[in-house]
Design a protein around this motif. Structure first.
Motif, PDB file in Angstrom:
ATOM      1  N   ARG A  33       0.815  -1.526   0.003  1.00  0.00           N
ATOM      2  CA  ARG A  33       0.154   0.182   0.207  1.00  0.00           C
ATOM      3  C   ARG A  33       0.737   1.081   0.243  1.00  0.00           C
ATOM      4  NH1 ARG A  33      -4.953  -1.243   1.962  1.00  0.00           N
ATOM      5  NH2 ARG A  33      -5.952  -2.804   2.382  1.00  0.00           N
ATOM      6  N   GLY A  34       0.748   2.475  -0.081  1.00  0.00           N
ATOM      7  CA  GLY A  34       0.485   3.507  -0.585  1.00  0.00           C
ATOM      8  C   GLY A  34       0.522   4.378  -1.262  1.00  0.00           C
ATOM      9  N   PRO A  35       1.224   5.914  -1.124  1.00  0.00           N
ATOM     10  CA  PRO A  35       0.819   7.480  -1.937  1.00  0.00           C
ATOM     11  C   PRO A  35       0.978   6.763  -3.668  1.00  0.00           C
ATOM     12  CG  PRO A  35       2.459   8.220  -0.478  1.00  0.00           C
ATOM     13  CD  PRO A  35       2.310   6.421   0.317  1.00  0.00           C
ATOM     14  N   GLY A  36      -0.496   7.200  -4.429  1.00  0.00           N
ATOM     15  CA  GLY A  36      -0.066   7.253  -5.572  1.00  0.00           C
ATOM     16  C   GLY A  36       0.988   6.040  -6.093  1.00  0.00           C
ATOM     17  N   VAL A  37       0.879   6.189  -7.658  1.00  0.00           N
ATOM     18  CA  VAL A  37       1.774   5.398  -8.371  1.00  0.00           C
ATOM     19  C   VAL A  37       3.325   6.236  -8.600  1.00  0.00           C
ATOM     20  CG1 VAL A  37       0.057   4.241  -9.022  1.00  0.00           C
ATOM     21  CG2 VAL A  37       0.730   5.591 -10.470  1.00  0.00           C
ATOM     22  N   VAL A  38       4.731   5.624  -9.246  1.00  0.00           N
ATOM     23  CA  VAL A  38       5.643   5.836  -8.856  1.00  0.00           C
ATOM     24  C   VAL A  38       6.020   7.330  -8.766  1.00  0.00           C
ATOM     25  CG1 VAL A  38       6.192   4.085 -11.107  1.00  0.00           C
ATOM     26  CG2 VAL A  38       4.905   6.109 -11.243  1.00  0.00           C
ATOM     27  N   GLY A  39       5.672   7.216  -7.716  1.00  0.00           N
ATOM     28  CA  GLY A  39       5.834   9.348  -7.338  1.00  0.00           C
ATOM     29  C   GLY A  39       5.071  10.189  -7.507  1.00  0.00           C
ATOM     30  N   TYR A  40       4.244  10.037  -8.486  1.00  0.00           N
ATOM     31  CA  TYR A  40       2.668  10.482  -8.888  1.00  0.00           C
ATOM     32  C   TYR A  40       1.427  10.077  -8.404  1.00  0.00           C
ATOM     33  CZ  TYR A  40       6.319  12.102 -12.658  1.00  0.00           C
ATOM     34  OH  TYR A  40       7.263  12.224 -12.889  1.00  0.00           O
ATOM     35  N   GLN A  41       0.622  11.241  -8.394  1.00  0.00           N
ATOM     36  CA  GLN A  41      -0.897  11.425  -7.967  1.00  0.00           C
ATOM     37  C   GLN A  41      -1.759  11.623  -8.831  1.00  0.00           C
ATOM     38  OE1 GLN A  41      -0.397  12.550  -4.063  1.00  0.00           O
ATOM     39  NE2 GLN A  41      -1.276  10.957  -3.284  1.00  0.00           N
ATOM     40  N   PRO A  42      -1.598  11.198 -10.416  1.00  0.00           N
ATOM     41  CA  PRO A  42      -1.874  12.147 -11.427  1.00  0.00           C
ATOM     42  C   PRO A  42      -3.512  12.600 -11.649  1.00  0.00           C
ATOM     43  CG  PRO A  42      -1.966   9.501 -11.577  1.00  0.00           C
ATOM     44  CD  PRO A  42      -1.195  10.106 -10.892  1.00  0.00           C
ATOM     45  N   VAL A  43      -3.901  13.874 -11.704  1.00  0.00           N
ATOM     46  CA  VAL A  43      -5.243  14.203 -12.220  1.00  0.00           C
ATOM     47  C   VAL A  43      -5.686  13.619 -13.470  1.00  0.00           C
ATOM     48  CG1 VAL A  43      -6.676  15.854 -12.479  1.00  0.00           C
ATOM     49  CG2 VAL A  43      -4.792  16.041 -10.342  1.00  0.00           C
ATOM     50  N   LEU A  44      -7.252  13.055 -13.171  1.00  0.00           N
ATOM     51  CA  LEU A  44      -6.925  12.698 -15.036  1.00  0.00           C
ATOM     52  C   LEU A  44      -8.522  13.533 -15.402  1.00  0.00           C
ATOM     53  CD1 LEU A  44      -6.422   9.189 -15.341  1.00  0.00           C
ATOM     54  CD2 LEU A  44      -5.046  10.558 -16.171  1.00  0.00           C
ATOM     55  N   ALA A  45      -8.365  14.398 -16.776  1.00  0.00           N
ATOM     56  CA  ALA A  45      -9.583  14.387 -16.544  1.00  0.00           C
ATOM     57  C   ALA A  45     -10.370  13.532 -18.084  1.00  0.00           C
ATOM     58  CB  ALA A  45      -9.474  15.677 -17.814  1.00  0.00           C
ATOM     59  N   PRO A  46     -11.301  14.131 -18.463  1.00  0.00           N
ATOM     60  CA  PRO A  46     -12.346  13.240 -19.576  1.00  0.00           C
ATOM     61  C   PRO A  46     -11.493  13.298 -20.438  1.00  0.00           C
ATOM     62  CG  PRO A  46     -13.801  14.661 -18.596  1.00  0.00           C
ATOM     63  CD  PRO A  46     -12.279  15.038 -17.569  1.00  0.00           C
ATOM     64  N   GLY A  47     -11.291  12.150 -20.971  1.00  0.00           N
ATOM     65  CA  GLY A  47     -10.861  11.548 -21.584  1.00  0.00           C
ATOM     66  C   GLY A  47      -9.030  11.378 -21.770  1.00  0.00           C
ATOM     67  N   GLU A  48      -8.193  11.692 -20.851  1.00  0.00           N
ATOM     68  CA  GLU A  48      -6.966  11.048 -20.139  1.00  0.00           C
ATOM     69  C   GLU A  48      -6.788  10.407 -20.287  1.00  0.00           C
ATOM     70  OE1 GLU A  48      -5.903  15.799 -19.830  1.00  0.00           O
ATOM     71  OE2 GLU A  48      -6.031  14.742 -17.856  1.00  0.00           O
ATOM     72  N   GLU A  49      -5.627   9.903 -19.894  1.00  0.00           N
ATOM     73  CA  GLU A  49      -4.875   8.844 -19.452  1.00  0.00           C
ATOM     74  C   GLU A  49      -3.506   9.131 -18.598  1.00  0.00           C
ATOM     75  OE1 GLU A  49      -4.975   6.068 -23.185  1.00  0.00           O
ATOM     76  OE2 GLU A  49      -2.568   6.094 -22.927  1.00  0.00           O
ATOM     77  N   PHE A  50      -2.881   8.182 -18.345  1.00  0.00           N
ATOM     78  CA  PHE A  50      -1.878   7.739 -17.430  1.00  0.00           C
ATOM     79  C   PHE A  50      -1.196   6.511 -17.916  1.00  0.00           C
ATOM     80  CE2 PHE A  50       1.283   7.715 -13.483  1.00  0.00           C
ATOM     81  CZ  PHE A  50       1.771   8.570 -13.571  1.00  0.00           C
ATOM     82  N   GLN A  51       0.255   6.835 -17.674  1.00  0.00           N
ATOM     83  CA  GLN A  51       0.800   5.265 -17.661  1.00  0.00           C
ATOM     84  C   GLN A  51       1.838   5.838 -17.233  1.00  0.00           C
ATOM     85  OE1 GLN A  51       1.418   4.279 -22.545  1.00  0.00           O
ATOM     86  NE2 GLN A  51      -0.624   5.156 -23.033  1.00  0.00           N
ATOM     87  N   TYR A  52       2.318   4.160 -17.162  1.00  0.00           N
ATOM     88  CA  TYR A  52       3.473   3.955 -16.006  1.00  0.00           C
ATOM     89  C   TYR A  52       3.669   2.747 -16.051  1.00  0.00           C
ATOM     90  CZ  TYR A  52       1.122   1.953 -11.835  1.00  0.00           C
ATOM     91  OH  TYR A  52       0.761   1.407 -11.303  1.00  0.00           O
ATOM     92  N   THR A  53       5.627   2.059 -15.949  1.00  0.00           N
ATOM     93  CA  THR A  53       5.625   0.446 -15.610  1.00  0.00           C
ATOM     94  C   THR A  53       6.345   0.738 -14.277  1.00  0.00           C
ATOM     95  OG1 THR A  53       6.359   0.643 -17.793  1.00  0.00           O
ATOM     96  CG2 THR A  53       7.138  -0.868 -17.234  1.00  0.00           C
ATOM     97  N   SER A  54       6.049  -0.222 -13.738  1.00  0.00           N
ATOM     98  CA  SER A  54       7.057  -0.509 -12.044  1.00  0.00           C
ATOM     99  C   SER A  54       7.534  -2.170 -12.307  1.00  0.00           C
ATOM    100  CB  SER A  54       5.794   0.079 -11.436  1.00  0.00           C
ATOM    101  OG  SER A  54       6.463  -0.680  -9.418  1.00  0.00           O
ATOM    102  N   GLY A  55       7.820  -2.698 -11.102  1.00  0.00           N
ATOM    103  CA  GLY A  55       8.286  -4.542 -10.953  1.00  0.00           C
ATOM    104  C   GLY A  55       7.654  -4.958  -9.706  1.00  0.00           C
ATOM    105  N   CYS A  56       8.073  -6.160  -9.942  1.00  0.00           N
ATOM    106  CA  CYS A  56       7.880  -6.742  -8.962  1.00  0.00           C
ATOM    107  C   CYS A  56       8.407  -8.237  -9.569  1.00  0.00           C
ATOM    108  CB  CYS A  56       6.027  -7.263  -8.845  1.00  0.00           C
ATOM    109  SG  CYS A  56       5.787  -8.498  -7.527  1.00  0.00           S
TER     110      CYS A  56
END
Length: 128
Positions: free
Chosen positions: A65-88
């Motif tokens: 558990r943690g805040p955000g993803v890869v250091g971001y808390q993205p804001v997405l307006a209608p139609g927008e997207e956010f992409q990232y890659t992480s590992g496990c």
């Protein structure tokens, strides 16, 4: 692969085995996953936090558990997207992940969890 929609938020996950950073002889398997978060609704939303449930091939479960993803808390307006890659990292050649992103609707301040359906982490030769 996983493709899930919760309250008009689509989350697509594409996992892959990272052979060049793995050491099967030492029981170390690294998997990467590419995430696309797409706002298919009419409200602006923000991703606040993440929750992952990781299960290895022996049934051992770990939660992250943690805040955000890869250091971001993205804001997405209608139609927008956010992409990232992480590992496990895993200690077994197969496993699964699932979870959710906690989101907030900008106008109403209403929170909800955008689900991420289970997806498989597997060394390509492990399931033959």
């Amino acid at each position: 692969m996983s493709d899930t929609v919760t309250r008009n938020i689509r989350i697509i996950v594409k996992p892959r085995f990272v052979a060049e950073q793995s050491d099967p002889g030492a029981g170390h398997y690294l998997f990467a996953y590419h995430i696309t978060i797409r706002n298919e609704g009419t409200d602006t939303v923000q991703l606040l936090s993440r929750h992952w449930v990781i299960t290895n091939g022996e049934g051992h479960v770990e939660e992250v558990r943690g805040p955000g993803v890869v250091g971001y808390q993205p804001v997405l307006a209608p139609g927008e997207e956010f992409q990232y890659t992480s590992g496990c990292p895993l200690g077994t050649p197969v496993g699964t992940m699932h979870g959710e992103f906690n989101m907030i609707v900008s106008d109403s301040q209403q929170r909800f969890d955008a689900r991420i359906e289970p997806f498989r982490l597997a060394v390509p030769t492990a399931l033959n």
